[in-house]
Design a protein around this motif. Structure first.
Motif, PDB file in Angstrom:
ATOM      1  N   GLU A 163      -7.167  -3.846  11.128  1.00 40.04           N
ATOM      2  CA  GLU A 163      -6.824  -3.693  12.542  1.00 40.04           C
ATOM      3  C   GLU A 163      -6.023  -4.897  13.027  1.00 40.04           C
ATOM      4  O   GLU A 163      -5.020  -4.756  13.731  1.00 40.04           O
ATOM      5  CB  GLU A 163      -8.106  -3.538  13.374  1.00 40.04           C
ATOM      6  N   THR A 164      -6.489  -6.091  12.639  1.00 38.30           N
ATOM      7  CA  THR A 164      -5.792  -7.315  13.043  1.00 38.30           C
ATOM      8  C   THR A 164      -4.363  -7.328  12.512  1.00 38.30           C
ATOM      9  O   THR A 164      -3.439  -7.826  13.163  1.00 38.30           O
ATOM     10  CB  THR A 164      -6.536  -8.557  12.512  1.00 38.30           C
ATOM     11  N   CYS A 217      -5.863   1.065  14.375  1.00 40.34           N
ATOM     12  CA  CYS A 217      -6.281   0.767  15.729  1.00 40.34           C
ATOM     13  C   CYS A 217      -7.620   1.471  15.952  1.00 40.34           C
ATOM     14  O   CYS A 217      -8.023   2.325  15.163  1.00 40.34           O
ATOM     15  CB  CYS A 217      -5.237   1.213  16.750  1.00 40.34           C
ATOM     16  N   ARG A 218      -8.332   1.074  16.998  1.00 37.56           N
ATOM     17  CA  ARG A 218      -9.701   1.541  17.146  1.00 37.56           C
ATOM     18  C   ARG A 218      -9.872   2.599  18.225  1.00 37.56           C
ATOM     19  O   ARG A 218      -9.075   2.712  19.147  1.00 37.56           O
ATOM     20  CB  ARG A 218     -10.633   0.367  17.440  1.00 37.56           C
ATOM     21  N   ASP A 219     -10.951   3.362  18.043  1.00 33.77           N
ATOM     22  CA  ASP A 219     -11.336   4.370  19.019  1.00 33.77           C
ATOM     23  C   ASP A 219     -12.820   4.172  19.301  1.00 33.77           C
ATOM     24  O   ASP A 219     -13.661   4.364  18.415  1.00 33.77           O
ATOM     25  CB  ASP A 219     -11.072   5.776  18.450  1.00 33.77           C
ATOM     26  N   ARG A 267     -14.570   4.112  15.593  1.00 41.22           N
ATOM     27  CA  ARG A 267     -13.794   4.706  14.510  1.00 41.22           C
ATOM     28  C   ARG A 267     -12.438   4.021  14.442  1.00 41.22           C
ATOM     29  O   ARG A 267     -11.956   3.465  15.432  1.00 41.22           O
ATOM     30  CB  ARG A 267     -13.589   6.201  14.756  1.00 41.22           C
ATOM     31  N   TYR A 314      -8.301   4.469  13.302  1.00 37.44           N
ATOM     32  CA  TYR A 314      -7.236   5.413  12.996  1.00 37.44           C
ATOM     33  C   TYR A 314      -6.036   4.650  12.477  1.00 37.44           C
ATOM     34  O   TYR A 314      -5.858   3.456  12.761  1.00 37.44           O
ATOM     35  CB  TYR A 314      -6.804   6.176  14.256  1.00 37.44           C
ATOM     36  N   PHE A 315      -5.175   5.373  11.775  1.00 38.24           N
ATOM     37  CA  PHE A 315      -3.885   4.794  11.432  1.00 38.24           C
ATOM     38  C   PHE A 315      -3.179   4.469  12.740  1.00 38.24           C
ATOM     39  O   PHE A 315      -3.168   5.263  13.665  1.00 38.24           O
ATOM     40  CB  PHE A 315      -3.077   5.803  10.601  1.00 38.24           C
ATOM     41  N   ASN A 316      -2.583   3.294  12.808  1.00 38.64           N
ATOM     42  CA  ASN A 316      -1.976   2.842  14.059  1.00 38.64           C
ATOM     43  C   ASN A 316      -0.626   3.542  14.293  1.00 38.64           C
ATOM     44  O   ASN A 316       0.372   3.230  13.645  1.00 38.64           O
ATOM     45  CB  ASN A 316      -1.800   1.322  14.005  1.00 38.64           C
ATOM     46  N   LEU A 317      -0.616   4.487  15.238  1.00 40.41           N
ATOM     47  CA  LEU A 317       0.623   5.220  15.522  1.00 40.41           C
ATOM     48  C   LEU A 317       1.462   4.564  16.613  1.00 40.41           C
ATOM     49  O   LEU A 317       2.629   4.924  16.814  1.00 40.41           O
ATOM     50  CB  LEU A 317       0.288   6.655  15.974  1.00 40.41           C
ATOM     51  N   PHE A 318       0.868   3.649  17.341  1.00 38.67           N
ATOM     52  CA  PHE A 318       1.556   3.067  18.498  1.00 38.67           C
ATOM     53  C   PHE A 318       2.976   2.580  18.194  1.00 38.67           C
ATOM     54  O   PHE A 318       3.902   2.846  18.966  1.00 38.67           O
ATOM     55  CB  PHE A 318       0.720   1.934  19.111  1.00 38.67           C
ATOM     56  N   PRO A 319       3.161   1.889  17.087  1.00 42.70           N
ATOM     57  CA  PRO A 319       4.527   1.402  16.829  1.00 42.70           C
ATOM     58  C   PRO A 319       5.549   2.525  16.714  1.00 42.70           C
ATOM     59  O   PRO A 319       6.735   2.321  16.994  1.00 42.70           O
ATOM     60  CB  PRO A 319       4.386   0.644  15.501  1.00 42.70           C
TER      61      PRO A 319
END
Lengths: 440, 179
Positions: free
Chosen positions: A390-391, A396-398, A405, A407-412
Motif C-alpha cells: 500500500e505504501t 489501496c485500502r477499503d 481489505r 485492492y489493486f490501486n486504480l486511482f492512478p
C-alpha cells in the motif's frame, strides 16, 4: 503422734531439718527449684505402704522432695531423696483427671514403693512436673558425692554451710543468687554452642571462597582462549567451551568478553547455530518468519537448553557481523522478522501484484488472511506485506464494517479531466469488466 | 452505470476504496481530486448550492456496494474544495458548505451576459426577479442561491456595473444596471 524418725514401713521418708522459721535446711550445693502448697503424699496401695502426709508445702530441690506440714503438730517435715526415686510414671491426662486434683506417681527404693503426690493447690503443676523430671535426671547428688569425698578429708564432713561461699571457697548455688547464677551459666553454654555452629558457617564460607577463586581461574582461561572466528578449533573443544560458558553464565558470572567487543562468546556461537537452524523454518514459512515464531521453533528443537527471547534477539542482531544469508528486519509497526537476504521486497510485491490482478480479487479485494493463504505465509506477515504494498502505491485500502481489505490501486489510472473515460488497456478496464459481471 | 437522479455516475463510483479515506499521501491526493471533480459536477447538474455535512447527501454513499463516506472523509474532501476557492464554509464548525461550482466571478459574468441578452442595460430589477423572473427561466440564473447572487452583484457593484438599493422589504431589494 509419732515424732522424729521415719514414718511407716519401709522408710520412704527421711526427716528433714528445718530452721526456726520453718525453712528447710539445704545441703551443700542443693538448690531449691520449685515450691507448691496444699500437697499430699499418698499411698494408693491397699493396704497403704506408708502413712499419708496431708496438706503441706512441697519443695523440690536438686536433691530432694521436701514436704513441710502446714500444721506442725500433725506431722514432721519429711523428705524423699531424689536418688531414691527409681521411676516417675508418665502423667496421662484423661477426662477423669480433669475433675481430680493433679497427681504424680513415682516409684522409690528401697521396696519399690509407689508414692502419689496429690496437688490440691492452684500452683503450676505442669511446671513442677517438668522441673521434677529435670532435677531427677540432673542427678546433682552424684557430683556432690564426689566432692563430698574430697571435702571430707579436709574436715567438716556433712556440715552444712550457711554462707554464700562453700567450704572449699567456691560460690554456692544457693537461693535466689544461685538461681541467677544458674541462668548465667545457661546463657554462657548457649552462647558457646552458637559459636560452634558459626564455626561451621565459617568453614562453609571458606569453601565458597575457594569456589569463587576456581571460577575466576576458569574465566581467565576462557578469556585467554583464541577467538572462535580465527582459529580452527574442533567442534568438541568449542562445544565444551560453550558448555563452560553457559554454566558460568547460569551461575551468574558475567561473560568474559564485554558487550562493547564482539559480544559474548556464548551469543556468537548461538548466533551461528541459529543462522543454520533458521534455514528450514524460513523456507517453510515462505521466506519470512516472525521473531516470536522462530523463538518457538528454536526452543522446541533444543528441547532442554532453552534460550531466552533476549538471547534470541541478541543472536539475530549479531548476524550483521557474520556472513550469513539471513537478516533481522524491523517493520514500522514494530514487528520483527527474520528473512532471507535473497528474499527481497520486489519479489513479494510481484507475488502480491499477481494475486490482486486476478479477476476475483480485482472485484472483491483481499484480506490479510486471504493473502496469507495464497502466498503461504503467516497472517501477520501477510498484513505487513500488504501494508508495504500500500505504501508503495500498488494497493489501496477499503475499510468497512466487514473489515480491512486491499485492492489493486486504480486511482492512478483514472482520468481527472474526464471522469467517465475508461481506457481499453490497463487494469481499470479489467476491473470494470470484472465488476460488470455482477453489477445491477 | 447507475444514476443519481439524472446525473450519470462514473465507473469508479463503484470502487470500494473510493469511499475510504486513503492513508498513503499520493493515493489520497488523487482521491481528493476525484471527489472534488465529482462533487462540483454533481452540484452543477443538480443546481445544489449547499451541502450540509451532517445530513445525507446522495453523492456520499453508494448502496450498490454498501459503502459511504465517513465524517472525516467528507470534511477532508470539502475542505479541499474550499482550499481551491470553489466552496466556502458558512460556519466555523464546518457543518454547512456553500458550493461554488461557478466561481463568484463566473456568476458575475453570467449576470452581465444575462443583462445584455435581455436588453436590461439601464433597467431596474429586483434581486428576486433575477433569480426567479421570467427572463431567467431556463438560464443558469434560475434558482441561484441568494447568498451567491448577492455576492456576485456586490462584486459588480464594486466594478460600477450596477447599483444595489434597498426596498421596503427583503424581497424589494433592487438593482439598477449601468452596464
Amino acid at each position: 503422734m509419732a515424732s522424729g524418725s521415719s514414718i511407716g514401713v519401709g522408710g520412704v521418708f527421711v526427716n528433714a531439718e528445718v530452721t526456726t522459721s520453718g525453712r528447710p535446711v539445704l545441703r551443700l550445693n542443693e538448690v531449691e527449684c520449685f515450691l507448691l502448697s496444699s500437697v499430699d503424699f499418698d499411698s494408693e496401695d491397699d493396704p497403704p505402704r506408708f502413712t499419708a502426709l496431708k496438706s503441706g508445702n512441697l519443695i523440690l530441690t536438686t536433691h530432694r522432695l521436701i514436704w513441710i506440714p502446714s500444721q506442725s503438730n500433725v506431722a514432721v517435715p519429711s523428705s524423699i531423696p531424689l536418688a531414691a526415686v527409681t521411676h516417675i510414671f508418665s502423667h496421662k491426662k484423661s477426662i477423669k483427671s480433669m475433675f481430680h486434683s493433679p497427681r504424680i506417681r513415682f516409684q522409690t527404693d528401697p521396696g519399690s514403693i509407689v508414692v502419689t503426690i496429690v496437688f490440691r493447690g492452684k500452683g503450676d503443676f505442669d511446671g513442677f512436673l517438668t522441673k521434677f523430671w529435670e532435677c531427677w535426671r540432673g542427678r546433682a547428688w552424684e557430683e556432690e558425692d564426689k566432692s563430698e569425698s574430697e571435702t571430707s578429708r579436709s574436715g567438716g564432713s556433712g556440715t552444712v554451710a550457711q554462707g554464700l561461699y562453700g567450704n572449699d571457697g567456691t560460690v554456692r548455688m544457693v537461693g535466689l543468687a544461685g538461681i541467677l547464677r544458674k541462668e548465667q551459666e545457661q546463657w554462657e553454654s548457649t552462647d558457646k554452642s552458637l559459636q560452634d555452629a558459626f564455626q561451621d558457617l565459617n568453614a562453609l564460607m571458606s569453601k565458597a571462597k575457594e569456589m569463587v577463586s576456581l571460577a575466576e581461574k576458569m574465566r581467565q582461561k576462557l578469556l585467554s582462549a583464541p577467538s572462535s572466528q580465527n582459529s580452527s578449533t574442533d567442534d568438541e573443544e568449542m562445544g565444551s567451551k560453550e558448555e563452560m560458558q553457559q554454566w558460568m553464565l547460569s551461575v551468574g558470572i558475567i561473560s568474559p568478553v564485554t558487550k562493547e567487543s564482539a559480544g559474548a562468546l556464548y551469543h556468537q556461537e548461538l548466533s551461528r547455530q541459529l543462522a543454520d537452524f533458521v534455514r528450514i523454518p524460513l523456507e517453510q514459512a515462505g521466506g519470512m518468519i516472525s521473531l516470536t515464531d522462530m523463538y518457538y521453533h528454536f526452543n522446541r528443537a533444543r528441547g532442554t537448553e532453552l534460550i531466552s527471547p533476549d538471547d534470541l534477539w541478541k543472536a539475530c542482531t549479531l548476524w550483521e557481523k557474520f556472513d550469513v544469508p539471513v537478516m533481522l528486519r524491523k517493520f514500522d509497526s514494530g514487528v520483527m522478522v527474520i528473512q532471507n537476504k535473497s528474499h527481497s521486497d520486489e519479489e513479494v510485491m510481484s507475488r502480491i501484484r499477481m494475486l490482486v490482478t486476478k479477476t476475483e480479487t480485482l472485484r472483491a479485494g483481499v484480506t490479510a488472511s486471504d493473502a496469507a493463504l495464497t502466498l503461504k505465509i503467516a497472517p501477520a506477515m501477510a498484513k505487513e506485506h500488504l501494508l508495504t504494498a500500500e505504501t508503495k502505491g500498488l494497493l489501496c485500502r477499503d475499510m468497512s464494517p466487514d473489515g480491512l481489505r486491499f485492492y489493486f490501486n486504480l486511482f492512478p489510472e483514472i482520468d481527472l479531466t474526464n471522469l467517465h473515460i475508461v481506457k481499453d488497456f490497463g487494469t481499470y478496464g479489467e476491473w470494470v469488466k470484472a465488476t460488470s459481471i455482477l453489477s445491477v | 452505470m447507475q444514476k443519481l437522479a439524472d446525473f450519470k455516475l462514473p465507473q469508479f463510483f463503484n470502487y470500494p476504496p473510493y469511499f475510504t479515506l486513503q492513508p498513503v499521501r499520493d493515493t489520497r491526493e488523487k482521491q481528493i481530486q476525484l471527489w472534488k471533480e465529482l462533487i462540483l459536477d454533481y452540484c452543477k447538474s443538480q443546481k445544489t448550492f449547499l451541502i450540509c455535512v451532517e445530513e445525507d447527501f446522495p453523492l456520499f454513499s453508494n448502496s450498490a456496494i454498501d459503502r459511504s463516506l465517513s465524517h472525516e472523509a467528507k470534511e477532508t474532501f470539502l475542505s479541499a474544495i474550499v482550499g481551491e476557492g470553489r466552496a466556502e464554509w458558512l460556519d466555523k464548525g464546518h457543518r454547512k458548505c456553500l458550493i461554488l461550482w461557478h466561481r463568484i466571478q463566473d456568476w458575475a459574468d453570467i449576470i452581465l451576459q444575462f443583462v445584455r441578452d435581455n436588453g436590461l442595460e439601464d433597467s431596474v430589477m429586483t434581486v428576486e426577479e433575477i433569480r426567479s423572473g421570467t427572463e431567467s427561466l431556463g438560464t443558469e440564473l434560475q434558482g441561484i442561491d441568494r447568498t451567491i447572487l448577492m455576492r456576485a452583484l456586490k462584486l459588480l457593484e464594486n466594478k460600477g456595473k450596477l447599483a444595489l438599493f434597498k426596498g421596503t422589504s427583503a424581497d424589494d431589494e433592487g438593482v439598477k444596471f449601468s452596464v
